[in-house]
Structures are given as C-alpha cells and as structure tokens.
Design an enzyme around this catalytic site. Sequence first.
Site, PDB file in Angstrom:
ATOM      1  N   ASN A 170      -7.397  58.412   7.766  1.00  0.00           N
ATOM      2  CA  ASN A 170      -6.649  57.408   7.347  1.00  0.00           C
ATOM      3  C   ASN A 170      -4.734  57.819   7.751  1.00  0.00           C
ATOM      4  O   ASN A 170      -4.102  56.417   7.576  1.00  0.00           O
ATOM      5  CB  ASN A 170      -6.166  58.077   5.840  1.00  0.00           C
ATOM      6  CG  ASN A 170      -4.788  57.526   4.916  1.00  0.00           C
ATOM      7  OD1 ASN A 170      -4.808  56.081   4.834  1.00  0.00           O
ATOM      8  ND2 ASN A 170      -3.388  58.429   4.918  1.00  0.00           N
TER       9      ASN A 170
ATOM     10  N   SER B  38      -7.353  47.993   9.311  1.00  0.00           N
ATOM     11  CA  SER B  38      -6.775  47.121   9.200  1.00  0.00           C
ATOM     12  C   SER B  38      -6.736  45.739   8.797  1.00  0.00           C
ATOM     13  O   SER B  38      -8.027  45.863   9.998  1.00  0.00           O
ATOM     14  CB  SER B  38      -5.168  47.341   9.261  1.00  0.00           C
ATOM     15  OG  SER B  38      -3.887  46.706   9.195  1.00  0.00           O
TER      16      SER B  38
ATOM     17  N   TYR C  24       1.016  47.214  16.536  1.00  0.00           N
ATOM     18  CA  TYR C  24      -0.071  48.192  15.824  1.00  0.00           C
ATOM     19  C   TYR C  24      -1.090  47.404  15.644  1.00  0.00           C
ATOM     20  O   TYR C  24      -2.397  47.831  15.386  1.00  0.00           O
ATOM     21  CB  TYR C  24       0.924  47.548  14.432  1.00  0.00           C
ATOM     22  CG  TYR C  24      -0.391  48.560  12.779  1.00  0.00           C
ATOM     23  CD1 TYR C  24       0.164  49.490  13.300  1.00  0.00           C
ATOM     24  CD2 TYR C  24      -0.547  47.411  11.819  1.00  0.00           C
ATOM     25  CE1 TYR C  24      -0.660  49.903  12.201  1.00  0.00           C
ATOM     26  CE2 TYR C  24      -0.753  47.697  11.130  1.00  0.00           C
ATOM     27  CZ  TYR C  24      -1.443  49.116  10.773  1.00  0.00           C
ATOM     28  OH  TYR C  24      -1.908  49.722  10.242  1.00  0.00           O
TER      29      TYR C  24
ATOM     30  N   VAL D 255      -0.280  46.676   1.154  1.00  0.00           N
ATOM     31  CA  VAL D 255      -0.610  47.331   0.415  1.00  0.00           C
ATOM     32  C   VAL D 255       1.291  48.785   0.188  1.00  0.00           C
ATOM     33  O   VAL D 255       1.645  48.561   1.426  1.00  0.00           O
ATOM     34  CB  VAL D 255      -1.321  49.121   0.924  1.00  0.00           C
ATOM     35  CG1 VAL D 255      -2.090  49.773  -0.433  1.00  0.00           C
ATOM     36  CG2 VAL D 255      -2.682  48.456   1.437  1.00  0.00           C
TER      37      VAL D 255
ATOM     38  N   ARG E   5       1.587  65.924   7.568  1.00  0.00           N
ATOM     39  CA  ARG E   5       2.433  66.931   7.951  1.00  0.00           C
ATOM     40  C   ARG E   5       3.873  66.959   6.663  1.00  0.00           C
ATOM     41  O   ARG E   5       4.392  68.595   7.130  1.00  0.00           O
ATOM     42  CB  ARG E   5       3.596  66.203   8.956  1.00  0.00           C
ATOM     43  CG  ARG E   5       2.837  65.798  10.154  1.00  0.00           C
ATOM     44  CD  ARG E   5       3.715  64.830  11.639  1.00  0.00           C
ATOM     45  NE  ARG E   5       4.250  64.040  10.753  1.00  0.00           N
ATOM     46  CZ  ARG E   5       5.214  63.216  11.271  1.00  0.00           C
ATOM     47  NH1 ARG E   5       5.643  63.046  12.373  1.00  0.00           N
ATOM     48  NH2 ARG E   5       5.476  62.144  10.495  1.00  0.00           N
TER      49      ARG E   5
ATOM     50  N   ALA F 231      -2.275  62.396   3.989  1.00  0.00           N
ATOM     51  CA  ALA F 231      -2.780  63.110   2.185  1.00  0.00           C
ATOM     52  C   ALA F 231      -1.511  62.799   1.923  1.00  0.00           C
ATOM     53  O   ALA F 231      -1.313  62.995   0.254  1.00  0.00           O
ATOM     54  CB  ALA F 231      -3.143  63.964   2.747  1.00  0.00           C
TER      55      ALA F 231
ATOM     56  N   ASP G  30       0.269  68.571  12.152  1.00  0.00           N
ATOM     57  CA  ASP G  30      -0.304  66.871  12.915  1.00  0.00           C
ATOM     58  C   ASP G  30      -0.997  67.079  13.757  1.00  0.00           C
ATOM     59  O   ASP G  30      -1.578  67.984  14.092  1.00  0.00           O
ATOM     60  CB  ASP G  30       0.796  67.015  14.142  1.00  0.00           C
ATOM     61  CG  ASP G  30       2.232  65.469  14.859  1.00  0.00           C
ATOM     62  OD1 ASP G  30       0.743  65.315  14.759  1.00  0.00           O
ATOM     63  OD2 ASP G  30       2.831  65.759  14.833  1.00  0.00           O
TER      64      ASP G  30
ATOM     65  N   THR H  37       3.254  50.733   0.232  1.00  0.00           N
ATOM     66  CA  THR H  37       2.977  52.306   0.562  1.00  0.00           C
ATOM     67  C   THR H  37       5.107  52.154   0.987  1.00  0.00           C
ATOM     68  O   THR H  37       4.683  51.095   1.097  1.00  0.00           O
ATOM     69  CB  THR H  37       1.896  52.550   1.386  1.00  0.00           C
ATOM     70  OG1 THR H  37       2.628  51.955   2.616  1.00  0.00           O
ATOM     71  CG2 THR H  37       1.065  52.464   0.468  1.00  0.00           C
TER      72      THR H  37
END
Length: 245
Positions: A77, A130, A142, A175, A35, A11, A55, A177
């Site tokens: 998320n 994803s 991934y 995205v 974290r 978050a 964590d 980010t």
Amino acid sequence: MTDRIALVTGASSGIGAATVRALAGAGWQVHAVARRADRLAELAAEVGAVAHALDITDTMALERLAVAVAPDLLVNNAGIGAGIAGLAGASEEDVARTIGVNVTALLQLLRVFLPGMRARRRGHVVNIGSVAGLYPNQSAIYGASKGAVRQLSRNLRLELRGTGIRVTEIQPGRVATEFYDAAIPDDAATRDRLKRTAIRELAPGDVAAAILYAVSAPAHVNVSAIELQPTEQTFGGVFFDPLDA
C-alpha cells in the site's frame, strides 16, 4: 493464534491503517509497516498488530523483515505523489522519490517475500494501484508509477502461474486521506487546489473493504483487479451537458 499472517505497508494512516483494522477484525495476524513509529505504535496497540517502523526504500531492512516474518498476504500500500503538480515543475528528488517508493521499493518487497510464498505454495499479493495508472491524469510522474504497478501486477500474475499465489490490484479513485498533504507539503496553494473537490470521496475503509473482499475469496478464485471510484467521479469519454447547448 491465527495462522493467517498479513503484512501491510504504509500502515500508519489512510488506506493502510484501515486495511490493518479490517484484516485484524477478520482474524488475521497483522504486521504493520510504516516510517511513523508513534502512529504505528498506537494502531498496533488498538488492534493487536505487530509494528515494524522502517522505510521500505531501505532494502537491507526489507531483507531482515523477510527473515522475521513469513506472510501469507502482502498488501503493498505504501506510496507517495511527489511532483504530482506536474513534471515540468518537479525536482530531480521528486522523480526519484516517487519512482523509488511506488515502483522500486514495491519490486524489492516482492523480491524478498515471494520466495517464501513460492516455497509454501500459497500466498496473496495485493498491490494498491490507482485510476491514475488506467486513465490520463494531471501528473505524468505519479501516473507513470501507477501504470507500472498495473503492468507489474498483470505480469506477476502470469509469472506466478502454477504456484498457488494470487495477485490482486486495487485501483482506487479519489480517497479522503493525507495524500496531498504529504505530496505537496511546501506549496499550500497548489495543495489546496488539488485537494478541492465537490464530490464525496471514498473513505479509506471503502478501499479496505475491497481488499478484504479479494483476499476472502476461495483459494481457487483470483480477483485480478478492482477499480472503485466515488459515484460522482468518472473517467474517459466525452460528455456534453445539454444545458450548455
């Protein structure tokens, strides 16, 4: 105080932070997990969320959190892309970290929070997958982790039938980010190559809006999956440009 309680992981930035803002704006009491305590504290102060600096790979911390918080909505998320440049050049730690965060920690989160939802006979799980879990892409590690999220979400939907708990998977494309900065912190050339794009990427708020749409549906409606991409990003098929003919 609202009786709708949400818990959002990852978050402190990006999609997670945008989701915390969107849910708080819609009247949810939000518990924000990440974290980075400093960023989390700033976000919590901004929107009135409750910060939990931990964590998610710390299973004992998750167990304690489940005792303290009984969410109606769990937004999974948090995720990383260690080793995203390719499996052949990845380290043992890259593989362990990506699977540990994207798959194992997700399973542990569900394990500790689902019993409460089942007992209350209500709840909503939103897993951030994803398009890398749907289509071939440049990262075997991934992509495998997000493919697991896709199958988990489908299986969980079946496993939870009759409980009143809804399951949604959000499947974003590119995205804007900090994803690549975190995924490849020590290789600027590779990081910049993977970050480079001529398209307008999705904003974190675009993904948060999709999450809000899914969780705002009537209780008898389960939005099973939402795939969203930038307009100029596509997958699959064969394209022949007539100018190249």
